[in-house]
Design a protein around this motif. Structure first.
Motif, PDB file in Angstrom:
ATOM      1  N   GLY A 144     -27.765  -8.867   2.436  1.00 22.45           N
ATOM      2  CA  GLY A 144     -26.364  -8.824   2.826  1.00 22.45           C
ATOM      3  C   GLY A 144     -25.866  -7.462   3.255  1.00 22.45           C
ATOM      4  N   ASP A 145     -26.457  -6.390   2.719  1.00 24.86           N
ATOM      5  CA  ASP A 145     -25.990  -5.049   3.081  1.00 24.86           C
ATOM      6  C   ASP A 145     -26.541  -4.591   4.428  1.00 24.86           C
ATOM      7  OD1 ASP A 145     -28.449  -5.050   1.592  1.00 24.86           O
ATOM      8  OD2 ASP A 145     -28.323  -2.873   1.399  1.00 24.86           O
ATOM      9  N   HIS A 146     -27.335  -5.441   5.085  1.00 26.45           N
ATOM     10  CA  HIS A 146     -27.873  -5.102   6.408  1.00 26.45           C
ATOM     11  C   HIS A 146     -27.330  -6.028   7.502  1.00 26.45           C
ATOM     12  CE1 HIS A 146     -30.927  -2.241   4.788  1.00 26.45           C
ATOM     13  NE2 HIS A 146     -30.569  -2.894   3.703  1.00 26.45           N
ATOM     14  N   ILE A 147     -27.006  -7.264   7.114  1.00 28.01           N
ATOM     15  CA  ILE A 147     -26.480  -8.229   8.096  1.00 28.01           C
ATOM     16  C   ILE A 147     -24.964  -8.384   8.006  1.00 28.01           C
ATOM     17  CG2 ILE A 147     -28.634  -9.550   8.169  1.00 28.01           C
ATOM     18  CD1 ILE A 147     -27.283 -11.671   6.374  1.00 28.01           C
ATOM     19  N   ALA A 233     -36.017   1.689   6.718  1.00 28.63           N
ATOM     20  CA  ALA A 233     -35.141   0.653   6.146  1.00 28.63           C
ATOM     21  C   ALA A 233     -35.193   0.709   4.624  1.00 28.63           C
ATOM     22  CB  ALA A 233     -35.497  -0.719   6.708  1.00 28.63           C
ATOM     23  N   ASP A 234     -35.567  -0.387   3.954  1.00 28.65           N
ATOM     24  CA  ASP A 234     -35.531  -0.433   2.489  1.00 28.65           C
ATOM     25  C   ASP A 234     -36.931  -0.346   1.871  1.00 28.65           C
ATOM     26  OD1 ASP A 234     -32.846  -0.781   2.918  1.00 28.65           O
ATOM     27  OD2 ASP A 234     -32.630  -2.419   1.472  1.00 28.65           O
ATOM     28  N   THR A 235     -37.845   0.296   2.562  1.00 27.53           N
ATOM     29  CA  THR A 235     -39.179   0.472   1.991  1.00 27.53           C
ATOM     30  C   THR A 235     -39.092   1.194   0.650  1.00 27.53           C
ATOM     31  OG1 THR A 235     -40.114   0.552   4.216  1.00 27.53           O
ATOM     32  CG2 THR A 235     -41.478   1.410   2.417  1.00 27.53           C
ATOM     33  N   GLY A 279     -34.043   6.728   5.868  1.00 25.83           N
ATOM     34  CA  GLY A 279     -34.037   5.651   4.871  1.00 25.83           C
ATOM     35  C   GLY A 279     -32.633   5.126   4.699  1.00 25.83           C
ATOM     36  N   TYR A 280     -32.472   3.832   4.813  1.00 25.41           N
ATOM     37  CA  TYR A 280     -31.140   3.209   4.789  1.00 25.41           C
ATOM     38  C   TYR A 280     -30.364   3.565   3.529  1.00 25.41           C
ATOM     39  CZ  TYR A 280     -27.748  -0.562   5.736  1.00 25.41           C
ATOM     40  OH  TYR A 280     -26.611  -1.290   6.005  1.00 25.41           O
ATOM     41  N   HIS A 281     -31.084   3.737   2.412  1.00 28.25           N
ATOM     42  CA  HIS A 281     -30.401   4.023   1.141  1.00 28.25           C
ATOM     43  C   HIS A 281     -30.666   5.440   0.631  1.00 28.25           C
ATOM     44  CE1 HIS A 281     -28.984  -0.076   0.844  1.00 28.25           C
ATOM     45  NE2 HIS A 281     -30.210  -0.533   1.028  1.00 28.25           N
ATOM     46  N   MET A 282     -31.186   6.305   1.477  1.00 28.23           N
ATOM     47  CA  MET A 282     -31.330   7.708   1.082  1.00 28.23           C
ATOM     48  C   MET A 282     -29.939   8.365   1.073  1.00 28.23           C
ATOM     49  SD  MET A 282     -34.565   8.293   0.512  1.00 28.23           S
ATOM     50  CE  MET A 282     -34.980   6.604   0.044  1.00 28.23           C
TER      51      MET A 282
HETATM   52 ZN   LIG Z   1     -30.565  -2.545   1.605  1.00 28.87          ZN
END
Ligand SMILES: [Zn+2]
Length: 310
Positions: A144-147, A233-235, A279-282
Motif C-alpha cells: 500500500g505504501d507504493h501503490i 525499493a524494499d530490498t 532505498g525507498y525506506h532509507m
Molecule cells: Zn515499502
C-alpha cells in the motif's frame, strides 16, 4: 577596581576583540524568534550521466516499537545493543516513503507513488513537476505504501502516464482479493505492461528480480553515460537493522528466507560494484552506498558524490 577574572569560554561569548565593560552585557532588547519546528526537505535532485534523478519524500512518520517489525527473531538484548551502537532508540523509529523520479531526457519516469496521492503530488510540486507531466509510472511491488498514490477519488493521479510493473507481482496480487490492488491498480491495467527479470522500462532502465519482500518485488538498474545506480525499493527497509543484519527477519517480508537471500545478493552486488543506490525506506534523501562489513553491510549515506560538476 580589580580586573575581573573570567573564563576563556566567557571571553569567546563576549567577543575577544571587545573591551570588557561590567554591566554592558545585559538582556537583549529584541524579541525572541518564533520556534518553527524541525525542517523537512521534500526533494533532492542530482545528475546521473545524462539522467536527472530526484528522490521525493512523499511521507514520513514516527512508528512505535520497531522491534516488533525488524527484530522479530532477534534476541532483544542484541537488538538493543546494535541500535545503541548506531545511536538509535528502540522504542520508536522514523519511517520514510521516498519515490524516485528519473528524467531520462526523453521521458519522466516515476518509481512508486507513496501512501496517498496528496503526499506524492505535493512532493512533485515542490520539485516543480505536475502529475500530468509523468510519462511512466513503475511500481516496484504492490504494498500500500507504493501503490497508494496511483488513484485519487477513483481517477488516475497521473492522467497521461503508462504503467510498468513485474509480471509475477501483478499475477500474485490480481488473484489475491486485495482491496488496495482492486482500488489502485486494477483500474489501470489497460495501460500497464509487465516485465520479467532483465526487462526494459526505457533505454537505460532495466528490471532486476529481487523476490522475497513480495512474490514479484523488482529492483531497477539505471545506466546513463557510464554512470550507474540501483533503485532497490524494499530490498532492505532499515539502514542498520536490515543492512548490517540481512538475516534478521522483517515483519513486512512475505517470504523471509527469500528476502534475506535477496538482501545478500543485491547488496553484495552493489558493494562489489561500489554503486550508489536509492532505498525507498532509507533516511531521506534516501541514497548512499554499502560496503561489506562483518556478516552484513555498512550503510554509507551519500555526501557530495553527486554534486561535483567540474
Ligand atoms: Zn515499502
Amino acid at each position: 577596581m580589580t580586573e575581573p577574572t573570567f573564563s576563556r569560554r566567557q571571553a569567546l561569548i563576549a567577543g575577544a576583540a571587545l573591551p570588557f565593560v561590567p554591566g554592558l552585557i545585559a538582556t537583549p532588547a529584541h524579541a525572541a524568534a518564533d520556534l518553527q519546528g524541525a525542517s523537512l526537505p521534500s526533494f533532492n535532485r542530482f545528475v546521473l550521466g545524462g539522467f536527472e534523478v530526484t528522490t521525493l519524500l512523499a511521507g514520513t512518520r514516527t512508528v512505535d516499537n520497531p522491534t516488533e517489525i525488524f527484530g522479530l527473531t532477534t534476541d532483544p538484548a542484541e537488538f538493543a545493543a546494535v541500535s545503541a551502537a548506531a545511536f538509535l532508540p528502540t522504542d520508536k523509529a522514523q519511517f520514510f516513503f521516498t519515490p524516485t523520479l528519473v528524467n531520462t531526457g526523453a521521458e519522466l519516469v516515476l518509481f512508486d507513488t507513496g501512501l496517498a496521492a496528496e503526499g506524492m503530488t505535493a512532493a512533485l510540486a515542490n520539485a516543480g513537476i505536475s502529475p500530468e507531466q509523468i510519462d511512466v509510472v513503475v511500481i516496484t511491488h504492490m504494498h500500500g505504501d507504493h501503490i497508494g498514490g496511483l488513484m485519487k477519488d477513483g481517477a488516475p493521479t497521473f492522467a497521461k502516464a503508462r504503467y510498468v510493473t513485474g509480471a509475477i507481482e501483478n499475477n500474485h496480487w490480481s488473484g489475491a482479493a486485495n482491496e488496495g490492488y482492486d482500488t489502485m491498480v486494477r483500474p489501470l491495467l489497460d495501460k500497464m505492461t509487465f516485465l520479467d527479470d532483465g526487462g526494459s522500462v526505457a533505454s537505460g532502465i532495466t528490471a532486476m528480480a529481487a523476490f522475497g519482500h513480495t512474490p514479484g518485488h523488482m529492483t531497477y538498474m539505471l545506466q546513463s553515460d557510464g554512470a550507474g545506480l540501483v533503485i532497490v525499493a524494499d530490498t532492505a527497509n532499515h539502514y542498520v537493522w536490515s543492512l548490517a543484519h540481512p538475516d534478521w527477519e522483517v515483519r513486512f517480508d512475505a517470504d523471509k528466507a527469500a528476502a534475506a537471500a535477496t538482501r545478500r545478493a543485491v547488496f553484495g552486488m552493489i558493494a562489489a560494484d561500489r554503486l550508489p543506490f536509492i532505498g525507498y525506506h532509507m533516511p531521506f534523501p534516501a541514497y548512499g552506498y554499502v560496503e561489506a562489513d562483518g556478516n552484513g553491510f555498512r550503510y554509507v549515506p551519500a555526501s557530495y558524490q553527486m554534486m561535483m560538476t567540474g
